[in-house]
Scaffold this active site. Structure first.
Site, PDB file in Angstrom:
ATOM      1  N   ASP A  35      -0.189  -4.738   6.066  1.00  0.00           N
ATOM      2  CA  ASP A  35      -1.217  -5.661   5.577  1.00  0.00           C
ATOM      3  C   ASP A  35      -1.124  -5.858   4.067  1.00  0.00           C
ATOM      4  OD1 ASP A  35      -1.993  -2.908   5.378  1.00  0.00           O
ATOM      5  OD2 ASP A  35      -3.985  -3.567   4.748  1.00  0.00           O
ATOM      6  N   GLU A  36      -1.737  -6.933   3.603  1.00  0.00           N
ATOM      7  CA  GLU A  36      -1.954  -7.224   2.183  1.00  0.00           C
ATOM      8  C   GLU A  36      -0.683  -7.046   1.349  1.00  0.00           C
ATOM      9  OE1 GLU A  36      -6.699  -6.343   1.703  1.00  0.00           O
ATOM     10  OE2 GLU A  36      -5.358  -4.634   1.439  1.00  0.00           O
ATOM     11  N   VAL A  37       0.380  -7.694   1.788  1.00  0.00           N
ATOM     12  CA  VAL A  37       1.670  -7.572   1.104  1.00  0.00           C
ATOM     13  C   VAL A  37       1.829  -8.720   0.106  1.00  0.00           C
ATOM     14  CG1 VAL A  37       4.165  -7.556   1.399  1.00  0.00           C
ATOM     15  CG2 VAL A  37       2.700  -6.367   3.054  1.00  0.00           C
ATOM     16  N   HIS A  95       0.832  -1.216   0.000  1.00  0.00           N
ATOM     17  CA  HIS A  95       0.000   0.000   0.000  1.00  0.00           C
ATOM     18  C   HIS A  95       0.863   1.261   0.000  1.00  0.00           C
ATOM     19  CE1 HIS A  95      -3.970  -1.880   0.547  1.00  0.00           C
ATOM     20  NE2 HIS A  95      -3.360  -2.749   1.337  1.00  0.00           N
ATOM     21  N   GLU A 134      -2.012  -9.433   9.490  1.00  0.00           N
ATOM     22  CA  GLU A 134      -1.150 -10.319   8.711  1.00  0.00           C
ATOM     23  C   GLU A 134       0.250 -10.441   9.296  1.00  0.00           C
ATOM     24  OE1 GLU A 134      -3.781  -8.339   5.502  1.00  0.00           O
ATOM     25  OE2 GLU A 134      -3.129  -7.966   7.542  1.00  0.00           O
TER      26      GLU A 134
END
Length: 669
Positions: free
Chosen positions: A453-455, A389, A504
């Site tokens: 997050d969301e890597v 992000h 995460e």
């Protein structure tokens, strides 16, 4: 014997002799009613009829929670009389009474421990009965306070309140409270009123005490043990005690800190009502004694200024609204893949990643927002989401990204990435912890959010230089992810901040994380009990499920939001590690035009679950009338709160009608 100084006969003689004005007669009627009530009143905490609660022979009460249960609270071993009486409430009551350590049961025949009341959850396939020492509050709009206070007593007297009520400190000075007194004078007394003229006419006729009933309450005296103006931190005491007498004498507010006093002012403002018939302010059900404290120390809202820029006035307006529900944190999601709107003085090209040159925040802007929040009891926490992000960072500093065509996660293989992060965080933190009288950095609260997050690490694997670095260090891409999040957490810790990182990070790396890390849980697959059992503090706001605290989930109504208890899925002894949570207002479809009506009133449900005792915030059905009244109060204060029972959040009202009339019409259906 009762000897009221101002009787009905006095009232009739007065009316025939002096022929006062209509407004004065209305005030005299209030005074007479108040006098009689005050002579006959008996203080009581629960003046409503109990519903769903039955009295026992020893003075205890069974509280009923329909379609509810409490987890991790089953008596062990279970007595045989439990399943034998499944569905038989009377039999289960007898079973519980005969079982040592029993505090309740569900209608599936499971006998519960005495602490069951602290973790009631709704939307369950059974009813829950819990044994308590007082009657269960009925479904009503009482008390007229949001969020529900920790403890209170009240009477039956209506007290007139002067529109010129003076707020004052009993001793010392506080710039924060001086500002608060000015704000709450306007918030509490918004109407231009002629009641003071009528009050003066009564005084001229009878003198200050001539009516025999309560004189108008004209003062709120505030006592604060420690007038320290330091930035609010996680351990800041927010307790307060508020007393509103029935005789018109001064109300009193006592708090240990200025921040507790701010909450007490909010409660006082909600007790004061405007009576349009007499054009006067009143407090009903006096005397009040309120002892209040939050259940969780961290209660907040996240705003996202990366997906859509939020102008300064919109941020200030949302901060104002947070105080009405006793929230104390603004989580500012500053940057994301789409934009980086904030000025950095050490890396000045970072805001090249803003949407435009008109959609930016200078550091002076940010400092003004942080202070604006502080004097309202709100601490601001900034988030820079990394290493994912973060594509917007590349606009000004492409070298910290893997390549021009593969921009995120940030480049783990380049020391320049960590040099920039160290410097940027240093501007935010000042390089050290804030202490009493010594705020440090642009954001003085001793926490900072680092995302995580969301890597998706495929970009690292497909970029030759990064792939080679991983190979040289013997890392898989996932181990490179661990290296990054642990390194930036260490940077934050070295600068006196506790890092907050998303679910995460724990899901991937478990106890490899430093214990200073606060795990921010948003994914339902993250095992909350495992996180706290491993000794980590938690912020909780699971999103994208039926009880989501993600406010961009527009189809999740406030009843569902209210059903989520942060401690509902964890053992009682570990609940202390759960610090609280946030409503998360992700900004993909939100800007200044619809921010408030998307946040409110659902954020109020989160506010009450985080402030109020579990036993007093376990059922949205019980809270519904108070919630509806609170939404109307928000509207009266200028907050653009959407109707309470919308099918989808932020929808317009479905038909003509007043705020309260819509509520009454719906209840008659």
């Amino acid at each position: 014997s009762i000897q009221p100084r101002f009787s009905a006969l006095n009232f009739l003689i007065l009316r025939s002799t002096f022929q006062p004005s209509t407004n004065t007669m209305k005030l005299l009627s209030v005074a007479l009613a108040s006098t009689l009530a005050s002579n006959l009143a008996v203080d009581a905490s629960y003046l409503r009829d109990s519903q769903g609660a039955t009295d026992t022979t020893d003075g205890s009460y069974w509280w009923k929670f329909p379609a509810s249960d409490c987890g991790y609270d089953d008596v062990s071993p279970q007595p045989a009389c439990g399943p034998a009486n499944k569905g038989n409430v009377t039999g289960l009551e007898e079973c519980c009474t005969a079982t040592e350590g029993c505090g309740g049961f569900n209608t599936n025949g499971i006998i519960k421990k005495t602490d069951c009341i602290t973790r009631v959850t709704s939307d369950q396939p059974c009813d829950l009965y819990v044994l308590q020492d007082k009657p269960q509050p009925a479904v009503s709009d009482f008390p007229p306070i949001w969020p529900y206070p920790a403890d209170f007593t009240n009477g039956t007297t209506t007290v007139t309140v002067s529109g010129a009520t003076k707020f004052s400190l009993s001793s010392g000075t506080s710039p924060t409270l001086s500002q608060a007194f000015e704000r709450y004078q306007e918030i509490t007394f918004p109407h231009v009123t002629t009641a003071s003229d009528a009050e003066q006419a009564l005084t001229n006729l009878f003198g200050e005490a001539g009516l025999g009933g309560p004189s108008p309450l004209a003062a709120l005296t505030v006592t604060v043990d420690d007038l320290d103006e330091s930035y609010p931190q996680l351990d800041t005491d927010e307790t307060y005690n508020l007393t509103v007498p029935a005789d018109g004498s001064a109300a009193t507010l006592h708090a240990k800190t200025i921040y507790g006093a701010l909450h007490g002012l909010e409660t006082f403002s909600q007790l004061v009502q405007f009576d349009f018939e007499t054009e006067s302010y009143i407090v009903e059900n006096a005397p009040w004694t309120i002892t209040d404290a939050p259940r969780f120390p961290h209660r907040g809202l996240m705003i996202d200024t990366a997906r859509h820029f939020e102008p300064l006035h919109a941020i200030r307006d949302i901060i104002d609204s947070l105080t009405y529900s006793k929230l104390n944190v603004l989580h500012w999601h500053m940057s994301d893949s789409q934009s980086f709107p904030m000025q950095s003085k050490t890396y000045p090209k970072l805001w090249d990643g803003s949407w435009s040159t008109k959609e930016r925040y200078t550091q002076a802007d940010i400092a003004s927002i942080v202070e604006y929040a502080r004097v309202r009891g709100i601490g601001v926490i900034v988030e820079f989401d990394m290493p994912g992000h973060a594509a917007a960072w590349c606009a000004g500093y492409p070298e910290i990204c893997p390549s021009a065509t593969c921009q995120q996660p940030l480049n783990v293989a380049n020391n320049a990435t960590f040099d920039l992060v160290t410097s940027l965080l240093g501007e935010m933190t000042g390089g050290k912890s804030s202490a009493a009288g010594s705020p440090s950095g642009l954001f003085p609260k001793n926490m900072i959010h680092l995302g995580g997050d969301e890597v998706d690490t495929s970009c690292w694997e497909s970029t030759p230089a990064v792939a080679e670095w991983l190979k040289e260090h013997g890392f898989t891409a996932d181990q490179g992810y661990a290296y990054f999040v642990e390194k930036v957490a260490a940077i934050a810790i070295s600068q006196g901040r506790r890092p907050i990182q998303w679910s995460e990070v724990f899901d991937h790396f478990k106890t490899e994380l430093p214990k200073d890390v606060i795990v921010h849980i948003w994914k339902s697959v993250t095992n909350v009990t495992e996180v706290v059992a491993d000794g980590y503090n938690v912020l909780l706001n699971v999103g994208y499920d039926s009880t989501s605290w993600y406010l961009d989930n527009l189809n999740v109504d406030w009843h569902a939001v209210y059903a989520q208890d942060p401690c509902g899925g964890s053992p009682s002894d570990l609940c202390k590690l759960i610090l609280g949570g946030h409503g998360e207002m992700w900004g993909e479809t939100v800007d200044a035009s619809d921010l408030e009506q998307t946040v409110w009133p659902r954020l109020a449900a989160i506010g009450e679950r985080l402030w109020s005792p579990a036993a007093n915030s376990a059922s949205s059905a019980v809270a519904e009338e108070r919630m509806e009244d609170f939404r109307c109060l928000l509207n009266r204060r200028g907050v653009k709160s959407a109707p309470v029972n919308n099918a989808n959040a932020r929808s317009a009202p479905p038909q003509p009608g007043s705020c309260l009339e819509q509520r009454r019409q719906r209840r008659r259906v």
